[in-house]
Design an enzyme around this catalytic site. Structure first.
Site, PDB file in Angstrom:
ATOM      1  N   THR A 134      55.981 104.404  66.170  1.00  0.00           N
ATOM      2  CA  THR A 134      55.353 103.774  65.003  1.00  0.00           C
ATOM      3  C   THR A 134      53.952 103.264  65.311  1.00  0.00           C
ATOM      4  OG1 THR A 134      57.482 103.123  64.108  1.00  0.00           O
ATOM      5  CG2 THR A 134      55.588 101.821  63.413  1.00  0.00           C
ATOM      6  N   GLY A 173      59.556  97.237  70.637  1.00  0.00           N
ATOM      7  CA  GLY A 173      60.284  96.383  71.568  1.00  0.00           C
ATOM      8  C   GLY A 173      59.872  96.722  72.987  1.00  0.00           C
ATOM      9  N   ARG A 305      88.432  74.809  52.126  1.00  0.00           N
ATOM     10  CA  ARG A 305      87.537  73.854  51.470  1.00  0.00           C
ATOM     11  C   ARG A 305      88.050  73.512  50.077  1.00  0.00           C
ATOM     12  NH1 ARG A 305      83.353  70.257  52.201  1.00  0.00           N
ATOM     13  NH2 ARG A 305      81.912  70.268  50.443  1.00  0.00           N
ATOM     14  N   GLY A 395      76.009  73.897  51.879  1.00  0.00           N
ATOM     15  CA  GLY A 395      75.165  73.324  52.926  1.00  0.00           C
ATOM     16  C   GLY A 395      75.658  73.692  54.318  1.00  0.00           C
ATOM     17  N   GLU A 418      64.004 101.960  61.690  1.00  0.00           N
ATOM     18  CA  GLU A 418      64.729 103.228  61.881  1.00  0.00           C
ATOM     19  C   GLU A 418      64.821 103.977  60.553  1.00  0.00           C
ATOM     20  OE1 GLU A 418      66.102 104.380  64.871  1.00  0.00           O
ATOM     21  OE2 GLU A 418      65.123 102.719  65.876  1.00  0.00           O
TER      22      GLU A 418
END
Lengths: 661, 661
Positions: A134, A173, A305, A395, A418
């Protein structure tokens, strides 16, 4: 109704079960886990160290030749690789850079000399390497990169040059810090002729310092994956021996003569680039893993929850008993199962091609199309699943310790690297159009529609809406009858397939004669259909996902598991049809009554049925606490809720509870 | 066609233009900018320091009483506050914690004694404070929090206690490190009677150390907003003087007698909680700012970045000339304009209520419903816009320096804090149902549908589909005729309004008699309609956004600007109708020909027309380079592309260009 969680878990692990389990076992170790809050610099060094640990385990070397210490095992290699995402996506992608791109390019684009000379260092990490394809100015359009490698016959060397700023190699990378060498893609110029993009092995650093003629830059902080040292490189008159050209598909001999086993420059380019497909395959797999983690966390939390006193005796009920919460999470659980089964199929296809079992041009093209379609579907879906899971945990979902935000940040780039998904889907669309053209050379859209209609039986094509009128009369007043027609897999397959075929046929009709137009006009005509082309390709991806899910259900023996998975597959199919209901109505494939019945069936039947098995379905993913590492998925929430309810019960029993005003 | 960018910019700045411009001017300073890559600890300290700078500027104190150095300017206060997001959302939200929650609670829930005693320190930041409402176990359901404040008549004090782990206060800005006091919400228990949730002023720290009886925890790293020290607090027998009760809506006198000006405990609770609406209003505004920044960056880049040689003479064309790219960005530009105009209306409504100009109960309820609807729409839209902008910029969009990922990470929590969007939309839905019930006490769904149909003229309700059949015949073979019927704003309004009304009427029909059912059955019936309820509320939000956009277009004088904004409004309206096309088809409001015509009109007409003005439309947002701070929106990309094209042109001219193979 009972789900055999263990057997379902086996099915999900697939053909490379043992490799996956071994990789997962490894990923339980603290040493591989990401430490939230580490600075970019610390994180980069930690991940480099982790790569060295991986070399010691040798699992990452499965794909390489046996004579060099590998196992020639391509499918297994990707299976172990994908599981690394459990520990830290940065570790996965940096491994991918080193062994899946840098070393793999040497293996696939090079020949014996390169394997002997360069592979051992790349495999052992003695030479960390970059994959320099690239450029700042060209990502998706690799054929147009600006870097040149010009053959100098006097010194029998290639001279590598970066002609302008946009041709700097970018986002690589290992380029910012650790890379000692790079596989550099460049326009290969020999004797005044440009033979197109080829790859060369180029040493770039001696320790921390760039070699002469080479410069670069650090890409710095990113939205995620900050354990990887992405950076830029540029070259000025950098010389490498002629033999550093990775010459499997194109070579220059000692007399300066270029030869290639592939005559067509276009086909040669796509063959070389085709070796990159494993990156896409593995991203598809990593997207599956991340989606599984997210839903295991969110569904565990949602079933513990409590909020709002809507239950019996004013008790608070758990979130997952709310219809909306089921809509948000259980539909995405269905998508994740589809992705998992589709990925397994992709991995088998990949293995067949790369092991040479099925490696014709047609096989390779099939693999590339499949990878492009599934990678687009799964990486976008993973972002959606991670985000909805985060929101469903409120949260708590936003705290880094619960991992959802970090996973989403890391996977963000998967949708554009990619292969940008929008570009990949255009490749898929072009393939669909080509197949269409092959099958029906002289047919226009109406004719193909007629051909499809002839095959399809009950849920037929009817452009005038007459068919939907007949459906309406047949189903009148009966929701059961309305849903009855579409509940079976044959009808779902038909609806999904028909949509792809018809969209492709319609676009083909509009593009008729495009090949005869001047380039610019052809491009304009293509562009005027671009959005729909991409939608058609995405519809194809949806169909592939659905088919893989259905095939997997067919392979289940245990009746309870089969029933629950059938509901889950129906949920996947119905949410796809619901999403595209406008198309089905416009094109006369569904009556309004049936469209309404599908939504009702999802809400009133499938979601409540599947809610009862939601925990089993995420348990089958088989994650250990060391894989999850999310306090909200540890049972802590249930403990808190139980403690609170016991407190109020005791208070009431004691007679000391304050009275309401 | 020409857009008057300056005049459009003025329109966007709205009523508090001068305040906004002053705040933006301030936000140009480096001192307020986020430094990418700072550690959490560094970022927290930096933001605390920035808060002190803001005090020096006094802009953040506009909402407070004039006698204490404020300006009693509520709308202007939020306008300045929203613009702070340009510098760093962490700075915005930490300011919001200090002045919009902690100090504002003292102002709105307290009386003169509290204003005199506690406000000066809160305003000057001498006392950083936390807003201790949310608990680990209860976020959205504030009425059910577990913390208690029990009156002790012997010592004339309140004793604050955390009875169990789930009742720890959680996610509180300023709680982890900087907070010296907190406004603590607790069940107020006086003489064995629970008077419901009230707020008290409670000192929590002396410097870095918690005061006796108080403990806590750091929430640690989050998915974003890491400049804020969110944390947890718990209380064990913590005593404060009786007069620390913020007693505007409920008081305990020296004899231990509770009194309140609001007899109904339910209404009292909602009145107290109602002062929180400004948080939602300001998040709506911040979502607009972030969306504007994202599109300014992505559209600038998209109009400079070139890829693929699809242009004349094989030149690469800019991304924004691709249809898909237009679909991705220009539709979201339309949404952003709608959000901007809708927010301005919300801000004016807020100002009228908080300044006392229009402050009846009905006005307050109207404001709360509007805020809940718009905050949900805009915060979700902002995440979508930020993500699409990131993807549209590819790898460059993933670099932190280009800000899109960081903004998205920070805004992520906006969709669930200050009211989870899914909960807020249920409040909106309940309000819509209540209004419906008021208007048509004895009407069932069919009757209301009939009533609506009588009002609507051409695009009428027709449940049998007959109307759509008539449309089909009328429009037969003519796309122009098909689109003609829906192109005007009256038809768009009708379609959007009708959908809300009909959905509400249908749900009301299904919920008929719910009030007579036992609580649990009523909850179950509600739950079975929950998903559709939320969809109806969202449809209402979409309508509000569209109406605000349309009103703004009506106020534009310049013909060119008016035309372009009309197209943009049409694009917004049409994409909404397209998104819900299945509903319109099922309910007989659109013929299939018209549904198809809408998509074609978007792709073939509106997008190409608006593409020509896209840069003007983002320029009107009025950001300076110091606000953008994104290298890819600086013109650097154009410079790189021009350099590359010049290089190839020179090479061709020199005759030295290599030949293609």
């Amino acid at each position: 109704m009972h789900v055999d969680v263990a057997a379902l878990g086996e099915l999900l692990l697939g053909r490379w079960k043992d490799v996956r389990l071994a990789s997962r076992e490894l990923m339980k170790r603290d040493a591989f886990h990401r430490i939230p809050g580490q600075s970019m610099d610390e994180h980069r060094e930690r991940v480099l160290g982790q790569l060295k640990l991986l070399v010691d385990e040798r699992t990452v070397l499965r794909a390489f030749p046996q004579r060099l210490g590998g196992l020639d095992d391509h499918g297994g290699n990707l299976a172990q690789f994908e599981e690394i995402a459990i520990a830290d996506p940065s570790l996965q992608i940096k491994s991918g850079v080193q062994w899946g791109l840098f070393a793999a390019a040497i293996m696939h684009l090079g020949t014996e000399y390169h394997h002997d000379t360069f592979l051992p260092g790349a495999m052992s990490l003695a030479v960390p390497g970059a994959f320099a394809m690239t450029e700042t100015g060209h990502g998706s359009d690799v054929a147009s990169i600006g870097t040149t490698a010009t053959y100098d016959p006097e010194r029998d060397e290639f001279v590598i040059d970066t002609p302008f700023r946009a041709a700097w190699k970018d986002y690589l990378g290992n380029a910012a810090l650790h890379g000692q060498a790079a596989v550099v893609f460049a326009q290969l110029i020999v004797g005044g002729v440009n033979h197109g993009v080829h790859a060369l092995y180029v040493p770039i650093r001696d320790g921390k310092d760039f070699l002469p003629g080479i410069g670069g830059d650090d890409d710095g902080l990113k939205g995620g994956l900050n354990g990887i040292d992405n950076g830029r490189l540029h070259f000025t008159g950098v010389r490498v021996p002629r033999t550093n050209l990775l010459n499997r598909y194109g070579d220059v001999d000692a007399n300066g003569v270029y030869t290639s086993s592939i005559a067509s420059p276009g086909r040669r380019f796509f063959t070389m680039i085709g070796t990159l497909v494993q990156g896409r395959v593995s991203l598809d797999g990593a997207a599956v893993i991340a989606s599984k983690l997210a839903l295991k966390i969110a569904i565990t939390y949602g079933s513990e929850r409590r909020q709002f006193a809507d239950g019996p005796n004013g008790e608070e009920i758990v979130l997952l008993d709310y219809q909306r919460h089921q809509r948000r999470l259980i539909t995405r659980l269905a998508t994740t199962y589809a992705m998992a089964f589709a990925h397994e199929r992709l991995l088998e296809t990949f293995h067949a091609v790369f092991s040479g079992e099925k490696a014709t041009d047609a096989d390779r093209q099939e693999l590339e199309t499949l990878a492009a379609a599934l990678k687009s579907f799964s990486t976008w879906s993973a972002l959606d699943i991670l985000q909805e899971s985060r929101e469903a945990c409120g949260g708590a979902g936003f705290l880094a310790e619960n991992r959802l935000t970090q996973l989403r940040q890391d996977l963000d780039i998967y949708v554009t690297f990619e292969g940008d998904n929008n570009v990949l889907l255009q490749l898929v669309a072009k393939r669909l159009l080509a197949d269409y053209a092959k099958g029906f050379k002289n047919a226009d859209a109406a004719a193909i529609a007629g051909l499809v209609a002839a095959q399809v039986g009950e849920v037929a094509i009817n452009r005038s809406g007459l068919r939907s009128f007949v459906q309406s009369v047949a189903d009148f007043g009966s929701r059961a009858r309305s849903i009855g027609f579409v509940r079976g897999p044959a009808a779902q397959r038909q609806l999904l397939t028909d949509r792809v075929h018809t969209m492709v046929a319609e676009i083909a009709g509009r593009l008729k004669g495009v090949a005869q137009l001047p380039t610019q006009e052809a491009a304009a005509l293509f562009n005027a259909n671009q959005n729909e082309l991409i939608e058609a390709a995405y519809a194809h991806a949806e169909l592939l996902e659905w088919e893989a899910f259905t095939d997997a259900v067919d392979r289940i023996a245990d009746p309870g598991t089969k029933q629950v998975l059938t509901w889950l597959r129906d949920l996947f199919g119905f949410t796809l049809i619901e999403k595209h209901a406008a198309w089905y109505l416009i094109n006369g494939r569904l009556s309004t009554a049936r469209a309404v019945a599908i939504t009702d069936y999802i809400d009133d039947r499938l979601l409540p049925r599947l809610r009862a098995h939601a925990l089993d379905l995420v348990d089958a993913f088989g994650f250990a606490p060391e894989h999850l590492r999310a306090p909200i998925a540890s049972g802590a929430e249930k403990q808190r809720q139980d403690e609170a309810r016991a407190y109020y019960a005791d208070l009431r029993a004691s007679g000391k509870a304050p009275a309401a005003e």
